[in-house]
Write a protein that holds these residues in place. Structure first.
Motif, PDB file in Angstrom:
ATOM      1  N   LEU B 339       0.616  -1.481   0.289  1.00 14.61           N
ATOM      2  CA  LEU B 339      -0.280  -0.245   0.157  1.00 14.61           C
ATOM      3  C   LEU B 339       0.973   1.376  -0.509  1.00 14.61           C
ATOM      4  CD1 LEU B 339      -1.952  -1.718   0.902  1.00 14.61           C
ATOM      5  CD2 LEU B 339      -3.516  -0.272   2.049  1.00 14.61           C
ATOM      6  N   VAL B 340       2.275   0.767   0.918  1.00 19.30           N
ATOM      7  CA  VAL B 340       2.639   2.294   1.049  1.00 19.30           C
ATOM      8  C   VAL B 340       3.722   2.554  -0.412  1.00 19.30           C
ATOM      9  CG1 VAL B 340       4.595   3.177   2.114  1.00 19.30           C
ATOM     10  CG2 VAL B 340       3.169   1.906   3.842  1.00 19.30           C
ATOM     11  N   PRO B 344       4.122   7.271  -5.955  1.00 18.84           N
ATOM     12  CA  PRO B 344       5.015   7.721  -5.470  1.00 18.84           C
ATOM     13  C   PRO B 344       5.686   8.871  -4.979  1.00 18.84           C
ATOM     14  CG  PRO B 344       4.079   8.277  -7.900  1.00 18.84           C
ATOM     15  CD  PRO B 344       2.896   7.810  -5.967  1.00 18.84           C
ATOM     16  N   TYR B 345       7.319   9.065  -4.682  1.00 21.07           N
ATOM     17  CA  TYR B 345       7.010   9.897  -3.535  1.00 21.07           C
ATOM     18  C   TYR B 345       7.987  10.953  -4.315  1.00 21.07           C
ATOM     19  CZ  TYR B 345       4.990   6.778  -0.112  1.00 21.07           C
ATOM     20  OH  TYR B 345       4.072   5.808   0.338  1.00 21.07           O
ATOM     21  N   GLY B 700       2.564   8.509   3.988  1.00 22.81           N
ATOM     22  CA  GLY B 700       3.153   7.178   3.514  1.00 22.81           C
ATOM     23  C   GLY B 700       2.438   7.255   5.107  1.00 22.81           C
ATOM     24  N   ALA B 701       2.770   6.878   6.673  1.00 24.91           N
ATOM     25  CA  ALA B 701       2.560   7.207   8.041  1.00 24.91           C
ATOM     26  C   ALA B 701       0.910   6.996   7.517  1.00 24.91           C
ATOM     27  CB  ALA B 701       2.932   8.218   8.960  1.00 24.91           C
ATOM     28  N   SER B 726      -7.999  12.684   7.758  1.00 23.25           N
ATOM     29  CA  SER B 726      -7.140  14.375   7.636  1.00 23.25           C
ATOM     30  C   SER B 726      -5.195  14.274   7.765  1.00 23.25           C
ATOM     31  CB  SER B 726      -7.485  14.927   9.124  1.00 23.25           C
ATOM     32  OG  SER B 726      -6.776  14.667  10.375  1.00 23.25           O
ATOM     33  N   LEU B 727      -4.766  13.448   8.599  1.00 21.26           N
ATOM     34  CA  LEU B 727      -3.526  13.533   8.364  1.00 21.26           C
ATOM     35  C   LEU B 727      -2.671  13.172   6.745  1.00 21.26           C
ATOM     36  CD1 LEU B 727      -0.343  12.675   9.418  1.00 21.26           C
ATOM     37  CD2 LEU B 727      -0.893  10.277   9.579  1.00 21.26           C
ATOM     38  N   ALA B 728      -3.561  12.370   5.557  1.00 21.04           N
ATOM     39  CA  ALA B 728      -3.295  12.561   4.462  1.00 21.04           C
ATOM     40  C   ALA B 728      -4.352  13.696   3.746  1.00 21.04           C
ATOM     41  CB  ALA B 728      -4.442  10.919   3.680  1.00 21.04           C
TER      42      ALA B 728
END
Lengths: 169, 759
Positions: B339-340, B344-345, B700-701, B726-728
């Motif tokens: 999933l992570v 792309p990062y 990612g978290a 909300s984090l995403a």
């Protein structure tokens, strides 16, 4: 393909959609049949092989012109009283018998659309033309076809939902 | 909402780029989706409402037939003349520019009789030299666009040609061919989308029943069985025909299905089923290997954490399919690292010759204020498109009967067609099919012969049962025959998971793949469809074959895997990449690796070059998260202090004055190398507040938290769905392809299926 085979195929595929389409414009079955007859007669004078790839738009374009001719004659007789967007196209009793209540309702809604949108709905859902072919047949741009058809669908959807809500379980 | 693309999309009238854009917008907007569903439902009804039996009279029809018969002779004669004249005129030009098969010359302007009557003057020669060259250029461009699948542009060039030279046969033929190709390519999407939507519409009536297992934080959701997983376009009326269900009761016929599902569930699982949300019914025939989530380890007992990287992304696409179909995925289908790694990062590319950069970031864990979260990210070196080594690809395509549904073979064909555009002239492609018999659908063909490749792809059709073994041998033979020493030699197995009929057992198959890997031919696996997916086997084969495993559920995913990220997926820049982290007992009481459960290695394997591990592709990002319990904090699942080991540890601690958290060590080999290289990186004590962490870290978290929550791992003090959202949302970044935006919609779906208590 011989011309005889060609006409058989063309009739099998397009006869009914053409008659139905023409009737949207003429408003009566007899004139619609005449317009379609005329369309196929003109087809017989064409180079069939060359025409084949664009047969559908060609047929509907010519049929449209023939049907409009018929309607103009009628309008002249009726002293201009026929309204643009409400042609009389009552279904035949046989048609009516086949329809469920829902379908009949939807059909009525379609008949209340402006003429151009009715034509587009028929070309798409009855004759199965692509936007591009519809654009060619109606001499519109492809994007305008998209916008008009979408408008038609949205109108139908608004009324259809309203008409249908209480029927759902 | 007044977006005419909605109707155009529902009717399959968008061209490829428009369609892609729209699908992105669609994925991001629940409103658009709802409206689309509505439009499709209406569109289903219209043909019925138009039904009419009005036709010509028999007399009219007969007179038409007579007329056509009379015209027979004249028409035939005319046609011959025109063909001769035209053929002499531009036959040569057309043959050069348009595939020879298209050169049947028939000039006429059907709606302009004057032209048709004077074929000689409407000569096939453009009027002068200048326009001759222009026409040649236009035709060449048109051909190019058409090969690329840009049918609109191609069509426009052909139309421009006709404006210059109204009787140009090549252009007319081209226009027709473009139209046909376009409608063929659209028909596939159209049907597929339509069938999905129709299925969704019918599903609207049977919302899943939810309940929570009290006390534990884990998910448990009871759902109706999914007989529609193989949704082929349901007939109109399916909405009302769907059996209605109340509560958890499932009526009549359905209960048989549930029983068989349960049986499939029981046999399909190897190993323990502790973490499986018990009531989730799998689509029949799908199987997943169950692995327990990693638990916290005490640094004192186990200072080393060793694992192989995993660049697969299949799990994300697969759970997306489950959620989109309105059910929670089985826990075993959720591999958090996949999933992570789906996203792309923006980590920096490596400097100099290193194949990848190593980036470490530490911040507070979003789900536990007392813990730290460390992100270890590798970013592979990218290759410029013109620097790509030549590819020698052999597609091994499952054409068994089960591949027939729209979301399998037709989707695969579309994805392959998109890839063909990206081939460079020196690449080679072959296609081997397997079912009852295996066969060569396309012998190894150079990338320049795009139309040949394309027509071979288009001819693929399903039928027969599966014998993967002999097909795979054939594929390897072809790959070896055209082996490129300097290139990328790869078999790409495309299947819904059935390849166990025939001579070869799973072990033999694995051994074959491992043997061939050593000869330099790698294996990747593309999974398709539902109801038959052997998830674990497919991941395992790709793993053994030094390749990756991707699951393709939508045309957009097909593009992502085979076109947008082709370099990452097909060009290995380092192989057998292993990571070993040594934690410092002075600063770290314990740690837990998030995900990678089935990639763990023994600590001795790290320095053992014989031990296979994961590959990293050009431009690939690979990310791992460690949840860290700082020294002084209790371990969540600690054992009693050891009685006899303490002395030893105390001694070592005296010598250890470092305040580092941990040291990351990486080993990798060059794609054709046998000896590994080592990279090490020490990570200091710093850990920032979560809101100071990078967007990549936070996103990612959020994905990791989402995966752990879907798995229902007992170790988690998990975030609520809204916390994940909300984090995403705070970390969407530029998100050019809207992958991150799509993630938000998946969280929303999961939230609806299994709301947190109190939400």
């Amino acid at each position: 393909m011989s011309p005889e085979q060609f006409i058989d195929h063309a009739l099998e595929r397009y006869e009914r959609p053409l008659v139905s389409y023409a009737r949207t414009i003429t408003g009566d079955l007899e004139s619609a049949r005449d317009a379609v007859q005329e369309t196929f007669l003109r087809l017989s004078r064409q180079d069939l092989a060359a025409l084949e790839p664009r047969l559908a738009p060609w047929l509907f374009f010519v049929c449209r012109n023939c049907a409009l001719d018929h309607r103009r004659k009628v309008v002249r007789f009726a002293d201009g009283l026929v309204e643009d967007d409400v042609p009389d196209s009552r279904p035949s009793p046989a048609d009516e018998a086949q329809l469920s209540e829902d379908a009949a309702q939807l059909r009525t809604l379609i008949q209340r659309l402006p003429l151009q949108q009715q034509e587009l709905v028929k070309l798409k859902f009855e004759a199965g033309l692509s936007y591009r072919e519809m654009a060619e047949a109606m001499r519109m741009t492809v994007s305008n076809v998209g916008v008009q058809l979408h408008t038609a669908i949205q109108t139908l959807r608004r009324h259809w939902n309203r008409a249908n809500t209480p029927i759902l379980p | 909402m007044n977006d005419s693309r909605l109707t155009a999309y529902a009717l399959g009238e968008l061209d490829a780029p428009e369609r892609e854009n729209f699908e992105k917008d669609l994925a991001a907007s629940a409103e658009l989706q709802a409206e689309l569903k509505d439009i499709v439902a209406l569109a289903e009804q219209i043909p019925g409402a138009l039904a009419s039996d009005a036709s010509l009279t028999d007399a009219q029809r007969d007179s038409l037939r007579t007329r056509f018969a009379e015209n027979h002779c004249t028409a035939a004669a005319q046609k011959t003349t025109r063909r001769l004249m035209a053929g002499a005129g531009i036959g040569a030009l057309a043959a050069g520019l348009v595939a020879a098969a298209l050169v049947v010359t028939r000039p006429t302007e059907p709606t302009a009789p004057s032209l048709a009557q004077a074929p000689a003057t409407a000569s096939s020669q453009p009027v002068d030299e200048a326009s001759h060259a222009k026409v040649a250029q236009l035709l060449a461009d048109a051909k190019k666009f058409s090969d690329q699948g840009s049918y609109n542009l191609a069509g426009k060039r052909y139309e421009q040609t006709l404006a210059l030279d109204s009787s140009n046969v090549a252009a007319r033929e081209g226009l027709a061919a473009v139209d046909r190709a376009r409608s063929a390519s659209q028909a596939t999407t159209y049907n597929e989308t339509r069938s999905t939507l129709v299925a969704e519409v019918s599903q609207g009536m049977e919302l899943p029943v939810r309940h929570f297992s009290e006390g534990s934080g884990s998910l448990a959701a009871a759902q109706p069985a999914q007989p529609k997983s193989e949704s082929v376009a349901a007939p109109p009326g399916a909405v009302t025909a769907t059996s209605t269900r109340t509560g958890g009761a499932i009526g009549g016929v359905q209960s048989d299905k549930v029983d068989s599902l349960r049986a499939a569930l029981a046999t399909g699982y190897a190993g323990e089923t502790r973490n499986l949300a018990k009531d989730i019914d799998l689509p029949p025939g799908e199987s997943y290997a169950e692995t327990a989530g990693n638990s916290f380890l005490a640094t004192q007992d186990q200072p080393l954490s060793t694992f192989s990287i995993d660049v697969d992304t299949a799990s994300y696409a697969n759970i997306r399919r489950f959620l989109t179909n309105g059910s929670l995925p089985p826990a075993a289908a959720v591999r958090v690292e996949e999933l992570v790694n789906y996203f792309p990062y923006t980590d920096p590319l490596p400097d100099g010759d290193a194949p990848f950069s190593v980036n470490v970031e530490v911040a507070k864990a979003p789900w536990n204020q007392d813990h730290l979260l460390a992100r270890v990210a590798l970013k592979g070196r990218d290759l410029a498109p013109d620097k790509l080594p030549p590819s020698n690809l052999v597609f091994l395509v499952d054409v068994s009967g089960s591949m027939q549904p729209e979301n399998k073979l037709p989707l695969l064909k579309r994805s392959l067609l998109a890839l063909v555009d990206k081939l460079s002239p020196q690449d080679r492609v072959a296609i081997v099919t397997y079912a009852g018999n295996s066969g060569v659908a396309l012998d190894s063909t150079e990338g320049r012969e795009k139309s040949r490749i394309r027509s071979a792809i288009e001819k693929l059709h399903s039928g027969g049962s599966t014998n993967g073994a002999s097909g795979i041998q054939l594929a390897y033979e072809i790959a070896r025959e055209h082996f490129r020493k300097d290139g990328n030699n790869r078999i790409i197995l495309c299947t819904d998971g059935d390849f166990n009929v025939g001579v070869t057992s799973h072990d033999e198959l694995t051994r074959l793949i491992e043997r061939e890997r050593k000869s330099g031919v790698f294996l990747s696996v593309l999974g398709f469809g539902t109801g038959n997916l052997k998830d674990a086997t497919m991941e395992n084969l790709a793993d053994k074959g030094n390749g990756n495993y991707a699951y393709i559920d939508t045309p957009a995913e097909g593009r992502k895997v085979l076109v947008d990220q082709m370099r990452a997926n097909l060009f290995t820049i380092a192989k057998d990449v292993k990571i070993q982290v040594e934690f410092n007992p002075a600063t770290v009481a314990g740690y837990r690796l998030v995900g990678y459960e089935n990639r763990l290695l023994a600590k001795e394997d790290f320095n053992n070059d014989k031990k296979d591990a994961g590959e990293i592709g050009a431009g690939h990002s690979v990310t791992a998260f460690y949840e860290i319990v700082p020294a002084g904090q209790p371990l969540p699942n600690s054992v009693d202090p050891l009685k006899y080991q303490a002395t030893e540890n105390r001694e070592s601690r005296i010598e250890n004055t470092s305040r580092d958290l941990f040291t990351v060590k990486l080993r990798y080999k060059a794609p054709d190398g046998d000896r590994s290289q080592l990279i090490t990186k020490e990570v200091g004590p710093a850990g920032v507040a979560l809101d100071k962490a990078s967007e990549d870290f936070r996103f990612g978290a959020a994905v990791a938290a989402f995966g752990m929550k879907l798995r229902g791992d007992a170790n988690d003090a998990s975030l609520p769905w809204s916390g994940i959202q909300s984090l995403a949302r705070s970390a969407l970044g530029e998100d050019p392809d809207a992958y991150r935006a799509e993630f938000l919609t998946l969280v929303q779906k999961a939230k609806q299926l299994a709301p947190d208590v109190g939400e």
